[in-house]
Design an enzyme around this catalytic site. Structure first.
Site, PDB file in Angstrom:
ATOM      1  N   GLU A  41      22.049 -12.341   4.169  1.00 45.09           N
ATOM      2  CA  GLU A  41      22.677 -11.133   4.656  1.00 45.09           C
ATOM      3  C   GLU A  41      22.981 -10.294   3.410  1.00 45.09           C
ATOM      4  O   GLU A  41      23.607 -10.808   2.480  1.00 45.09           O
ATOM      5  CB  GLU A  41      23.979 -11.514   5.360  1.00 45.09           C
ATOM      6  CG  GLU A  41      24.474 -10.455   6.292  1.00 45.09           C
ATOM      7  CD  GLU A  41      25.804 -10.858   6.938  1.00 45.09           C
ATOM      8  OE1 GLU A  41      26.643  -9.969   7.073  1.00 45.09           O
ATOM      9  OE2 GLU A  41      25.986 -12.040   7.282  1.00 45.09           O
ATOM     10  N   ARG A 272      25.195 -28.011   3.526  1.00 45.15           N
ATOM     11  CA  ARG A 272      25.295 -26.964   2.514  1.00 45.15           C
ATOM     12  C   ARG A 272      25.744 -27.583   1.190  1.00 45.15           C
ATOM     13  O   ARG A 272      26.286 -28.694   1.166  1.00 45.15           O
ATOM     14  CB  ARG A 272      26.245 -25.878   2.965  1.00 45.15           C
ATOM     15  CG  ARG A 272      27.715 -26.280   2.985  1.00 45.15           C
ATOM     16  CD  ARG A 272      28.593 -25.314   3.757  1.00 45.15           C
ATOM     17  NE  ARG A 272      28.643 -23.992   3.186  1.00 45.15           N
ATOM     18  CZ  ARG A 272      28.018 -22.917   3.691  1.00 45.15           C
ATOM     19  NH1 ARG A 272      27.279 -22.996   4.739  1.00 45.15           N
ATOM     20  NH2 ARG A 272      28.123 -21.738   3.133  1.00 45.15           N
ATOM     21  N   LYS A 282      31.994 -16.684  -0.005  1.00 45.67           N
ATOM     22  CA  LYS A 282      31.921 -15.270  -0.376  1.00 45.67           C
ATOM     23  C   LYS A 282      33.304 -14.659  -0.512  1.00 45.67           C
ATOM     24  O   LYS A 282      33.578 -13.914  -1.439  1.00 45.67           O
ATOM     25  CB  LYS A 282      31.148 -14.498   0.700  1.00 45.67           C
ATOM     26  CG  LYS A 282      29.716 -14.221   0.317  1.00 45.67           C
ATOM     27  CD  LYS A 282      28.980 -13.490   1.425  1.00 45.67           C
ATOM     28  CE  LYS A 282      27.501 -13.880   1.373  1.00 45.67           C
ATOM     29  NZ  LYS A 282      26.755 -13.480   2.560  1.00 45.67           N
TER      30      LYS A 282
HETATM   31  P1  ATP Z   1      28.390 -15.677   5.060  1.00 47.56           P
HETATM   32  O1  ATP Z   1      29.587 -16.536   4.964  1.00 47.56           O
HETATM   33  O2  ATP Z   1      28.650 -14.225   4.812  1.00 47.56           O
HETATM   34  O3  ATP Z   1      27.483 -15.947   6.227  1.00 47.56           O
HETATM   35  P2  ATP Z   1      26.484 -17.132   3.500  1.00 47.56           P
HETATM   36  O4  ATP Z   1      26.893 -17.741   2.211  1.00 47.56           O
HETATM   37  O5  ATP Z   1      26.140 -17.973   4.652  1.00 47.56           O
HETATM   38  O6  ATP Z   1      27.602 -16.110   3.803  1.00 47.56           O
HETATM   39  P3  ATP Z   1      23.997 -15.725   3.903  1.00 47.56           P
HETATM   40  O7  ATP Z   1      23.511 -14.493   3.234  1.00 47.56           O
HETATM   41  O8  ATP Z   1      24.193 -15.707   5.368  1.00 47.56           O
HETATM   42  O9  ATP Z   1      25.324 -16.143   3.170  1.00 47.56           O
HETATM   43  O10 ATP Z   1      23.094 -16.954   3.512  1.00 47.56           O
HETATM   44  C1  ATP Z   1      21.692 -16.923   3.348  1.00 47.56           C
HETATM   45  C2  ATP Z   1      21.152 -18.319   3.434  1.00 47.56           C
HETATM   46  O11 ATP Z   1      21.717 -19.144   2.414  1.00 47.56           O
HETATM   47  C3  ATP Z   1      21.478 -18.975   4.752  1.00 47.56           C
HETATM   48  O12 ATP Z   1      20.307 -19.583   5.252  1.00 47.56           O
HETATM   49  C4  ATP Z   1      22.522 -19.984   4.411  1.00 47.56           C
HETATM   50  O13 ATP Z   1      22.435 -21.104   5.241  1.00 47.56           O
HETATM   51  C5  ATP Z   1      22.190 -20.344   2.965  1.00 47.56           C
HETATM   52  N1  ATP Z   1      23.394 -20.794   2.250  1.00 47.56           N
HETATM   53  C6  ATP Z   1      24.537 -20.114   2.049  1.00 47.56           C
HETATM   54  N2  ATP Z   1      25.452 -20.864   1.409  1.00 47.56           N
HETATM   55  C7  ATP Z   1      24.870 -22.064   1.169  1.00 47.56           C
HETATM   56  C8  ATP Z   1      25.282 -23.279   0.538  1.00 47.56           C
HETATM   57  N3  ATP Z   1      26.509 -23.415   0.015  1.00 47.56           N
HETATM   58  N4  ATP Z   1      24.408 -24.304   0.479  1.00 47.56           N
HETATM   59  C9  ATP Z   1      23.170 -24.161   0.994  1.00 47.56           C
HETATM   60  N5  ATP Z   1      22.715 -23.061   1.610  1.00 47.56           N
HETATM   61  C10 ATP Z   1      23.539 -22.019   1.704  1.00 47.56           C
HETATM   62 MG    MG Z   2      25.568 -16.925   6.642  1.00 49.13          MG
END
Ligand code: ATP
Ligand code: MG
Length: 554
Positions: A41, A272, A282
C-alpha cells in the site's frame, strides 16, 4: 507430463511449505507457471518485514521461472502519495528484483470492480446498506454472538443498482451508505458477515483524481485484483488467514459468472517477520520520525530500506537474511544478530581493510629517532592478496586505542601494560616502559629487528597484536557509532529506545581514508564495517561491529 524439476532447472535449493505447494501445483498441472505479486500500500516506506515478503515473492517467481508483479494496493485515497510509490519502486530495485512490465495499481481496476459489483447485486449477492457505522457494528455481532440482518438486506435489486449509481455520482455524503456482500450474518467467521465492499469517500486519489468518490475495501479489491492479474499464489501474512474464505467467495462468485478466469489464485499465509530490538509497525515508525527520535525515514538506525541503505546494509545481506530465516506458519521472533551476521558475511567479502583509532591514546617510542618515518605495508584484504597492499607510515609518536593499554592489567590481558610486549600490527614489537600522566601518553621501546616480514620477526613471541597510526600522518574525523535503536528485545515503543544508539566521536584515520568516496565501505580493523557518509565523505558511519558485542559492555 514433465515433472517440475525437469521443467524448472533452477528450482530453489531449500524447501519450505510454500515451495512445496508451488511444486505440487506445477506437478499436478493446476498452474503452468508461477505468478506472484508484491502488493504494497503506497502509504509508507518499506521496512525489513517487507523485504522478507519481497524476497519470498520475487524469489519464488525467479526460482520457478515465473513472474512477480509489483502492484500498488492503492484503494485508500486519503493516505497514499506518489512519493511513496517512487520510494517503493526504488527500494525493490535496490533489493535486486525486477518486475519488467508488470507494474500495476489496484486503482487500474476500479472500473472493472464496479462492473463486478453490479453483477453481484443483480444476482442478489450484494446490497446497499444505509445503517450508520455504529448500527452496523451493533448488527455485526461478536466472536461468540451471531450477527443480525440489516433491515436493508432485502432491498430490491433495482433500488440497489440505483443507489450504488448515485453513490458513485457523488449524490450521497460520506458514511450514509455502503455496499455490502450478501453472504451470511450467522457465519462463525465475522469476515463473512456481509462485509463492506464500497464506502463513500469524497476524497481525491493520487492516480484517479476526483473520478471516484466510492472506494473499494481491501477485501473486495485485493483478491479480485489478484485474479484479474492471473496470480497463481497470493502470499500474505497470517492475520489474513480468517479472510481467506472471503477472498475465495468473491473470486468464486465472479468466476461462476465468467467474469474471472480459472484457475483462481490461492491465498497462502506465512508468519510475518518480528525482529528483536526493532519495531516494524507503520504506526510506531511514524511516531519515531514525527517525534524526532530519529533524523528521518532514512536515519541509519531505522528498520526501513532507505535507512538500511544509508547504514550501508547491503541488498545481498538482506537477501541472505531472508533465505536464512525461511518462512514458517507460526509467529516467532528472529534475533537481530542474525541480520547483523548476514551483513558481516557479505561486507567481509566486499570491504577493503583500513585502520582507524576510535579512542586515541598517544604512544611514544623513546628509542625511535625523531623525524624518522618508514612505510609499513598493510594488506587491503587478508584473504585476497590480489587486492594489494598499501603503505601505512610509521614514526616515533603513534595513536593506539585507549583500551589497548592498562596501567594495572586485569587477569588475562595480553595487550600493553608496563613490562609487557606487543606487536604493533604490520610493524614492530614494542615493550611498554610506563605511562606518563602529565602528557597522557604511553612510553615504549621498539625492537629494531622485530619488523613484520623480516627474518628476525619470528623470534618474538607475543600474544598481543594491536593497531596504531602515526600521529603525524593520521587525520581526525567524525565517526558515528550507530547501534541498536531499541534497548529491549521486544520493544513496545519509544519508552524502550536505546539512548546510546548513536554516539559521535572524533577518531583518527589512516591517510588512505582521505580519498574515500561517498558511500564507500571499509572494514576498520578490529572494529567493524563503516561507510563514508554520502553527504560528507570525510565522516564515517558504523554499519555493524565485527562481532556481536551487544550487552558485552562494549
Ligand atoms: P499496514 O499495517 O498499513 O497494512 P503493512 O506493513 O501490512 O502495513 P503493506 O503495504 O500492506 O504494509 O504490505 C505489503 C506487503 O508486505 C504485504 O503483503 C504484507 O503482508 C507484507 N508485510 C508487511 N509487513 C510484513 C512483515 N513484518 N513481515 C512479512 N511481510 C510483511
Ligand atoms: Mg497491509
Amino acid at each position: 507430463m514433465a515433472s517440475p524439476s525437469s521443467k524448472t532447472p533452477n528450482t530453489p535449493s531449500g524447501s519450505n511449505f510454500i515451495r512445496q505447494i508451488v511444486e505440487h501445483d506445477l506437478a499436478s498441472g493446476k498452474h503452468k507457471s508461477v505468478r506472484t505479486r508484491f502488493p504494497p500500500e503506497p502509504n509508507g516506506y518499506l521496512h525489513f518485514g517487507h523485504a522478507k515478503s519481497i524476497c519470498l515473492n520475487f524469489g519464488l517467481a525467479r526460482g520457478y521461472g515465473g513472474v512477480c508483479h509489483l502492484r500498488f494496493d492503492d484503494t485508500n485515497p486519503a493516505k497514499e502519495e506518489q512519493e511513496y510509490v517512487d520510494s517503493i519502486i526504488d527500494a525493490v530495485r535496490w533489493l535486486g528484483f525486477d518486475w519488467g512490465e508488470h507494474q500495476y495499481y489496484a486503482s487500474n481496476y476500479f472500473d472493472r470492480l464496479y462492473g463486478f459489483a453490479r453483477n453481484l447485486i443483480e444476482r442478489g449477492l450484494a446490497y446497499v446498506d444505509s445503517l450508520s457505522a455504529e448500527e452496523m457494528r451493533a448488527h455485526r455481532g461478536t466472536l461468540t454472538e451471531h450477527g443480525r440482518n440489516s433491515p436493508f438486506r432485502d432491498r430490491a435489486v433495482d433500488d440497489n443498482l440505483k443507489l450504488l449509481q448515485e453513490m458513485k455520482e457523488g449524490k450521497h455524503a460520506d458514511g450514509t451508505h455502503v455496499l455490502r456482500a450478501r453472504i451470511d450474518m450467522q457465519s462463525g467467521n465475522i469476515n463473512l458477515r456481509d462485509p463492506v465492499m464500497y464506502r463513500i469517500r469524497h476524497a481525491a486519489h493520487h492516480r484517479t483524481g476526483d473520478a471516484w468518490c466510492i472506494y473499494p475495501s481491501y477485501d473486495w479489491a485485493h483478491g479480485v485484483s489478484d485474479a484479474i492479474e492471473r496470480i497463481s499464489h497470493s502470499i500474505c501474512t497470517l492475520e489474513f488467514e480468517d479472510h481467506r474464505p472471503l477472498y475465495d467467495w468473491f473470486n468464486e462468485r465472479l468466476a461462476e459468472a465468467a467474469l474471472l478466469e480459472r484457475p483462481l489464485p490461492q491465498q497462502i499465509e506465512f508468519a510475518r517477520l518480528n525482529l528483536t530490538y526493532v519495531v516494524l509497525s507503520k504506526r510506531k515508525l511514524i511516531q519515531l520520525v514525527d517525534e524526532g527520535h530519529v533524523e528521518g525515514w532514512d536515519d541509519p538506525r531505522m528498520p526501513t530500506l532507505v535507512g538500511a541503505r544509508r547504514r550501508a546494509y547491503t541488498p545481498e545481506g538482506l537477501r541472505r537474511f531472508a533465505e536464512r530465516i525461511g518462512v514458517a506458519k507460526a509467529d516467532s521472533w528472529i534475533d537481530f544478530s542474525i541480520l547483523e551476521d548476514c551483513m558481516r558475511e557479505h561486507l567481509n567479502e566486499v570491504a577493503p581493510r583500513r585502520i582507524a583509532v576510535l579512542d586515541p591514546l598517544k604512544l611514544v617510542i623513546e628509542n625511535y629517532p625523531e623525524g624518522k618515518e618508514e612505510p609499513c605495508e598493510a594488506p587491503n584484504h587478508p584473504q585476497k592478496p590480489d587486492w594489494g597492499r598499501r603503505p601505512v607510515p610509521f614514526s616515533r609518536e603513534l595513536w593506539i586505542e585507549r583500551e589497548d593499554f592498562a596501567e594495572s592489567p586485569p587477569k588475562g590481558y595480553f595487550r600493553l601494560y608496563p613490562g609487557n610486549k606487543v606487536r604493533l600490527r604490520y610493524a614492530y614489537v614494542v615493550e611498554c616502559l610506563g605511562y606518563d600522566k602529565s602528557t597522557d601518553s604511553v612510553r615504549c621501546r621498539v625492537f629494531e629487528d622485530s619488523r613484520s616480514g623480516t627474518p628476525g620477526a619470528d623470534a618474538y613471541k607475543v600474544k598481543g597484536n594491536i593497531h596504531w597510526l602515526s600521529a603525524k600522518h593520521a587525520h581526525a574525523a567524525e565517526v558515528r557509532l550507530y547501534d541498536r535503536l531499541f534497548a529491549t528485545p521486544q520493544p513496545e515503543g519509544v519508552g524502550d529506545l536505546n539512548r546510546e544508539s548513536k554516539k559521535v566521536i572524533a577518531a583518527r584515520l589512516e591517510p588512505a581514508l582521505r580519498e574515500a568516496k561517498p558511500e564507500e565501505r571499509f572494514q576498520f580493523e578490529r572494529h567493524g564495517y563503516f561507510v563514508a557518509d554520502r553527504a560528507d565523505a570525510s565522516a564515517f558511519n558504523r554499519t555493524v561491529t565485527l562481532r556481536d558485542s551487544w550487552g558485552a559492555g562494549k
